[in-house]
Design an enzyme around this catalytic site. Structure first.
Site, PDB file in Angstrom:
ATOM      1  N   SER A  90       0.789  -1.234   0.000  1.00 38.70           N
ATOM      2  CA  SER A  90       0.000   0.000   0.000  1.00 38.70           C
ATOM      3  C   SER A  90       0.821   1.283   0.000  1.00 38.70           C
ATOM      4  CB  SER A  90      -0.940  -0.002   1.205  1.00 38.70           C
ATOM      5  OG  SER A  90      -0.187   0.028   2.395  1.00 38.70           O
TER       6      SER A  90
ATOM      7  N   HIS B  81      -5.709  -4.397  -1.766  1.00 36.64           N
ATOM      8  CA  HIS B  81      -5.446  -3.242  -2.634  1.00 36.64           C
ATOM      9  C   HIS B  81      -5.357  -3.630  -4.111  1.00 36.64           C
ATOM     10  CE1 HIS B  81      -4.927   0.300  -0.134  1.00 36.64           C
ATOM     11  NE2 HIS B  81      -4.293  -0.438   0.756  1.00 36.64           N
TER      12      HIS B  81
ATOM     13  N   LYS C 190     -12.769  -1.492   0.236  1.00 35.15           N
ATOM     14  CA  LYS C 190     -11.985  -0.663  -0.683  1.00 35.15           C
ATOM     15  C   LYS C 190     -12.705  -0.581  -2.037  1.00 35.15           C
ATOM     16  CE  LYS C 190      -7.647  -0.873   1.770  1.00 35.15           C
ATOM     17  NZ  LYS C 190      -7.207  -1.970   2.622  1.00 35.15           N
TER      18      LYS C 190
HETATM   19  C1  LIG Z   1      -7.117  -2.379   4.055  1.00 32.35           C
HETATM   20  C2  LIG Z   1      -6.408  -3.654   4.223  1.00 32.35           C
HETATM   21  C3  LIG Z   1      -6.833  -4.606   5.167  1.00 32.35           C
HETATM   22  C4  LIG Z   1      -7.929  -4.326   6.140  1.00 32.35           C
HETATM   23  O1  LIG Z   1      -9.183  -4.374   5.515  1.00 32.35           O
HETATM   24  P1  LIG Z   1     -10.475  -4.002   6.369  1.00 32.35           P
HETATM   25  O2  LIG Z   1     -11.575  -4.725   5.675  1.00 32.35           O
HETATM   26  O3  LIG Z   1     -10.589  -2.520   6.327  1.00 32.35           O
HETATM   27  O4  LIG Z   1     -10.243  -4.502   7.762  1.00 32.35           O
HETATM   28  C5  LIG Z   1      -6.163  -5.820   5.217  1.00 32.35           C
HETATM   29  N1  LIG Z   1      -5.123  -6.082   4.393  1.00 32.35           N
HETATM   30  C6  LIG Z   1      -4.680  -5.187   3.502  1.00 32.35           C
HETATM   31  C7  LIG Z   1      -3.522  -5.537   2.620  1.00 32.35           C
HETATM   32  C8  LIG Z   1      -5.300  -3.937   3.395  1.00 32.35           C
HETATM   33  O5  LIG Z   1      -4.841  -3.052   2.512  1.00 32.35           O
END
Ligand SMILES: *Cc1c(COP(=O)(O)O)cnc(C)c1O
Length: 392
Positions: free
Chosen positions: A183, A211, A242
């Site tokens: 990220s 992501h 996301k």
């Molecule tokens: C955003 C993210 C998470 C967490 O996701 P949520 O559903 O918001 O808990 C887990 N792993 C990665 C790689 C992320 O980017």
């Protein structure tokens, strides 16, 4: 007791302030989108949401959620296995498996929970988990909850991974774990090389597509599409928070027996509430939209290509990226902070990141592209980046 504890907390909070690491929330009064309104009334262009496909305020998703509120009510007041499973939950699990080309899916309240609950039920002290050093915090925490032997390899460093796989031959089962897209830089895990090593050293593979799903690959199916290895990965985790509407929810999808075991033993699934049916309904709608047309993914890809090429043309130092994340390198923490704040004055909402989120001396502004951005939005952002550079 509390007065002593309060003094201690105030001292720690002061230290966070002094190091310039204090996090504040910026309050919005509009729905999430390419353009958002802040509480003071300013309208700004948003370049820091994970709203990659622009589905966060999509009318079809909202309609599906409203219909499900009428048909299925508000909340479940139960975990899944007691009385918290509706036809919508099952339908969403199927839609996710179809999207990724996997056997089955188990939903969680968040991907944080999916990652928190995936290792401990499957592996014990006889086994090895080999994890990329830049993996998401929830993977790190999940691995900590499990008694397996831990190995950590430098980010996407295949020589280091090979070294760790050699050491891990001492264990019974081996699992290599990686984010699909990292990220902070926007780089992609080299899944083809990871798979080759997993075959050579007899290991399984887990990818967190949070992501990358909806973003990477010709139709956005994630890194397994990009590397043409759909169905070959044992475990995939991801989020509904996301690209897929951004509300709430996470999932683990993969081999049938693994998902079956998680339904028996995964603690965040067994001991935490079911996601609301209206969120499941909107999720089903999101996967339906993405199965019917590639318009949003194509738009995201062309927006990303355009923005990055314009930034490079204008002399900005961009981390090599294969995702919708564009790290504009400034190196200096103060400069990154100031730069982001000047950009906001010009109506461009982005976030500066510095140590400890990224290594010391690697401060940057992270830009995240969306299918919802128009050409005019992108041009305005590039122009603002140029103007701020001249003034600093
Ligand atoms: C955003 C993210 C998470 C967490 O996701 P949520 O559903 O918001 O808990 C887990 N792993 C990665 C790689 C992320 O980017």
């Amino acid at each position: 007791m509390y007065s002593l504890f309060k003094d201690y907390l105030n001292k720690e909070l002061g230290a966070i302030h002094n190091e310039g690491l204090y996090k504040k929330e910026r309050i919005m009064i509009s729905p999430q989108g390419a353009k958002v309104s802040l509480v003071g009334g300013e309208e700004v262009l948003n370049f820091c949401a994970n709203n990659y496909l622009g589905l966060s305020n999509n009318e079809q998703l909202i309609d599906a959620a409203k219909k499900a509120l009428d048909s299925h009510g508000y909340g479940m007041s139960s975990v899944r296995f007691i009385c918290g499973t509706t036809n919508l939950h099952k339908e969403l699990e199927k839609a996710i498996a179809k999207y990724f080309g996997t056997d089955d899916t188990i939903l969680y309240a968040a991907c944080f929970d999916a990652n928190g609950g995936v290792f401990e039920p499957l592996f014990n002290k006889e086994d090895a988990i080999i994890s990329d050093s830049l993996n998401h915090a929830s993977i790190i925490d999940g691995v900590r909850l499990c008694k397996a032997q831990r190995y950590r390899y430098a980010n996407a460093d295949m020589d280091d991974l090979e070294e760790k796989l050699k050491l891990a031959q001492a264990q019974r089962f081996r699992l290599i774990v990686t984010d699909g897209v990292f990220s902070m830089d926007g780089n992609i895990a080299p899944i083809n090389e990871i798979l080759a090593l997993s075959e050579k050293y007899n290991a399984m593979v887990m990818i967190d597509e949070s992501h990358s799903a909806g973003v990477v690959g010709e139709t956005g199916r994630g890194v397994t599409q990009l590397y043409n290895c759909r169905g070959k990965i044992e475990i995939i985790t991801g989020t509904l928070g996301k690209a897929f509407g951004g509300a709430i929810g996470g999932f683990t999808t993969g081999k049938k027996e693994i998902i079956e075991m998680l339904r028996q033993r995964s603690r965040p699934y067994l001991f935490s509430n079911s996601i609301p049916p209206f969120v499941a309904a909107a999720g089903i709608e999101a996967f339906k939209i993405l199965s019917e047309s590639n318009i949003l993914v194509d738009k995201l890809h062309s927006n990303t290509r355009y923005f990055i090429s314009e930034m490079i043309k204008n002399g900005f130092d961009i981390k090599p990226t294969q995702s919708a994340i564009c790290a504009v390198m400034l190196y200096d923490a103060n400069l990154a902070q100031k730069y982001a704040s000047k950009l906001l004055d010009k109506g461009i909402y982005v976030t500066g990141f510095s140590y400890p989120v990224v290594p010391k001396g690697q401060a940057r502004i992270r830009v995240q592209l969306s299918a919802e951005h128009t050409m005019a939005h992108l041009q305005k952002a590039v122009q603002a980046f140029c103007e701020v550079r001249e003034n600093l």
